[in-house]
Design a protein around this motif. Structure first.
Motif, PDB file in Angstrom:
ATOM      1  N   UNK A  89       0.860  -1.176   0.000  1.00 42.22           N
ATOM      2  CA  UNK A  89       0.000   0.000   0.000  1.00 42.22           C
ATOM      3  C   UNK A  89       0.904   1.236   0.000  1.00 42.22           C
ATOM      4  N   UNK A  90       0.601   2.187  -0.912  1.00 41.57           N
ATOM      5  CA  UNK A  90       1.419   3.397  -1.032  1.00 41.57           C
ATOM      6  C   UNK A  90       0.517   4.623  -0.902  1.00 41.57           C
ATOM      7  N   UNK A  91       1.111   5.778  -0.537  1.00 37.27           N
ATOM      8  CA  UNK A  91       0.315   7.017  -0.481  1.00 37.27           C
ATOM      9  C   UNK A  91      -0.169   7.414  -1.868  1.00 37.27           C
ATOM     10  N   UNK A  92      -1.233   8.221  -1.945  1.00 36.45           N
ATOM     11  CA  UNK A  92      -1.820   8.571  -3.252  1.00 36.45           C
ATOM     12  C   UNK A  92      -0.889   9.322  -4.194  1.00 36.45           C
ATOM     13  N   UNK A  93       0.144  10.006  -3.685  1.00 35.74           N
ATOM     14  CA  UNK A  93       1.019  10.794  -4.572  1.00 35.74           C
ATOM     15  C   UNK A  93       2.059   9.943  -5.299  1.00 35.74           C
ATOM     16  N   UNK A  94       2.182   8.665  -4.977  1.00 30.92           N
ATOM     17  CA  UNK A  94       3.144   7.799  -5.660  1.00 30.92           C
ATOM     18  C   UNK A  94       2.558   7.377  -7.013  1.00 30.92           C
ATOM     19  N   UNK A  95       3.336   7.592  -8.089  1.00 29.86           N
ATOM     20  CA  UNK A  95       2.866   7.271  -9.439  1.00 29.86           C
ATOM     21  C   UNK A  95       3.574   6.026  -9.967  1.00 29.86           C
ATOM     22  N   UNK A  96       3.083   5.542 -11.108  1.00 34.07           N
ATOM     23  CA  UNK A  96       3.694   4.373 -11.750  1.00 34.07           C
ATOM     24  C   UNK A  96       5.119   4.714 -12.179  1.00 34.07           C
ATOM     25  N   UNK A  97       6.013   3.699 -12.219  1.00 34.11           N
ATOM     26  CA  UNK A  97       7.423   3.822 -12.609  1.00 34.11           C
ATOM     27  C   UNK A  97       8.248   4.683 -11.645  1.00 34.11           C
ATOM     28  N   UNK A  98       7.737   4.908 -10.433  1.00 33.91           N
ATOM     29  CA  UNK A  98       8.495   5.659  -9.428  1.00 33.91           C
ATOM     30  C   UNK A  98       9.237   4.678  -8.538  1.00 33.91           C
ATOM     31  N   UNK A  99      10.422   5.069  -8.059  1.00 33.14           N
ATOM     32  CA  UNK A  99      11.173   4.229  -7.124  1.00 33.14           C
ATOM     33  C   UNK A  99      10.759   4.577  -5.702  1.00 33.14           C
ATOM     34  N   UNK A 100      10.488   3.528  -4.905  1.00 37.72           N
ATOM     35  CA  UNK A 100      10.135   3.736  -3.500  1.00 37.72           C
ATOM     36  C   UNK A 100      11.037   2.855  -2.636  1.00 37.72           C
ATOM     37  N   UNK A 101      11.124   3.179  -1.354  1.00 35.80           N
ATOM     38  CA  UNK A 101      11.890   2.374  -0.406  1.00 35.80           C
ATOM     39  C   UNK A 101      10.899   1.596   0.455  1.00 35.80           C
ATOM     40  N   UNK A 102      11.102   0.263   0.526  1.00 37.00           N
ATOM     41  CA  UNK A 102      10.204  -0.610   1.273  1.00 37.00           C
ATOM     42  C   UNK A 102      10.950  -1.156   2.489  1.00 37.00           C
ATOM     43  N   UNK A 103      10.282  -1.168   3.643  1.00 39.15           N
ATOM     44  CA  UNK A 103      10.841  -1.755   4.858  1.00 39.15           C
ATOM     45  C   UNK A 103      10.652  -3.268   4.760  1.00 39.15           C
ATOM     46  N   UNK A 104      11.746  -4.048   4.774  1.00 38.15           N
ATOM     47  CA  UNK A 104      11.638  -5.499   4.576  1.00 38.15           C
ATOM     48  C   UNK A 104      11.135  -6.227   5.818  1.00 38.15           C
ATOM     49  N   UNK A 105      11.205  -5.589   6.995  1.00 38.00           N
ATOM     50  CA  UNK A 105      10.700  -6.245   8.203  1.00 38.00           C
ATOM     51  C   UNK A 105       9.180  -6.215   8.253  1.00 38.00           C
ATOM     52  N   UNK A 106       8.583  -5.035   7.941  1.00 37.62           N
ATOM     53  CA  UNK A 106       7.121  -4.902   8.001  1.00 37.62           C
ATOM     54  C   UNK A 106       6.487  -5.110   6.624  1.00 37.62           C
ATOM     55  N   UNK A 107       7.312  -5.147   5.568  1.00 37.34           N
ATOM     56  CA  UNK A 107       6.859  -5.266   4.171  1.00 37.34           C
ATOM     57  C   UNK A 107       5.891  -4.147   3.819  1.00 37.34           C
TER      58      UNK A 107
END
Length: 187
Positions: A163-181
């Motif tokens: 689940x991402x915030x509404x301002x994140x668009x397609x083909x954007x790079x995001x950082x994911x926390x691997x512990x909480x996924x």
């Protein structure tokens, strides 16, 4: 190996118990009205993955095991086995792919992870806490939608849904926390 009292067991401790190596997953300290207090410990076997619930009184002595941690670089996957290389000695080891469980898709080529050893036997592997992924598919931004607590589903380049915030668009790079996924921040 140091022996600790039963009431000193903490989550994450590695214990030698009944001839096996166990990781303390959950520890509840119970003080019943009648009788002495004890620690109710939920443990997971590091070799077989089986679970065990055990009671330890404060007088019980348990052997605590320290695991040696080494940085290993991920090379490739073959026949359900992940191949890693020690960055100092260049020795290669193979670990089963299911060791990482649901975090397996976050493992990327060339990534350095921490592998825990007990007497040259690899028992556990930990990914970096934050991993950069690309959003492959997500819904477009809806104008007028409030940013407070509204998240939308997104599929990452490794096939994982977050689940991402509404301002994140397609083909954007995001950082994911691997512990909480979960989504952490923009890359």
């Amino acid at each position: 190996m140091p022996k600790i009292n039963g009431n000193e067991i903490r989550p994450g401790n590695i214990l030698e118990h009944e001839g096996g190596l166990w990781a303390a997953v959950k520890v509840d300290h119970v003080k019943p009205g009648k009788g002495g207090a004890f620690a109710q410990v939920e443990m997971r076997n590091l070799r077989s993955g089986s679970k065990l619930n055990e009671r330890f009184r404060s007088a019980d002595k348990v052997e605590r095991v320290r695991l040696e941690q080494k940085d290993q670089q991920f090379l490739y996957e073959t026949d359900g086995m992940l191949v890693f290389m020690d960055s100092e000695t260049f020795e290669q080891i193979e670990l089963p792919a299911d060791l990482l469980g649901e975090r397996r898709p976050f493992l990327q080529d060339g990534m350095t992870i921490v592998v825990e050893f007990h007497e040259s036997e690899a028992l556990n592997a930990t990914l970096p806490q934050k991993v950069t992924c690309k959003v492959v598919e997500t819904e477009p931004v809806v104008k007028g939608q409030t940013a407070a607590n509204s998240f939308k589903p997104a599929i990452l380049d490794n096939g994982v849904k977050v689940m991402v915030p509404p301002f994140i668009a397609q083909d954007e790079d995001i950082i994911v926390n691997t512990e909480t996924m979960e989504y952490s921040e923009r890359a």
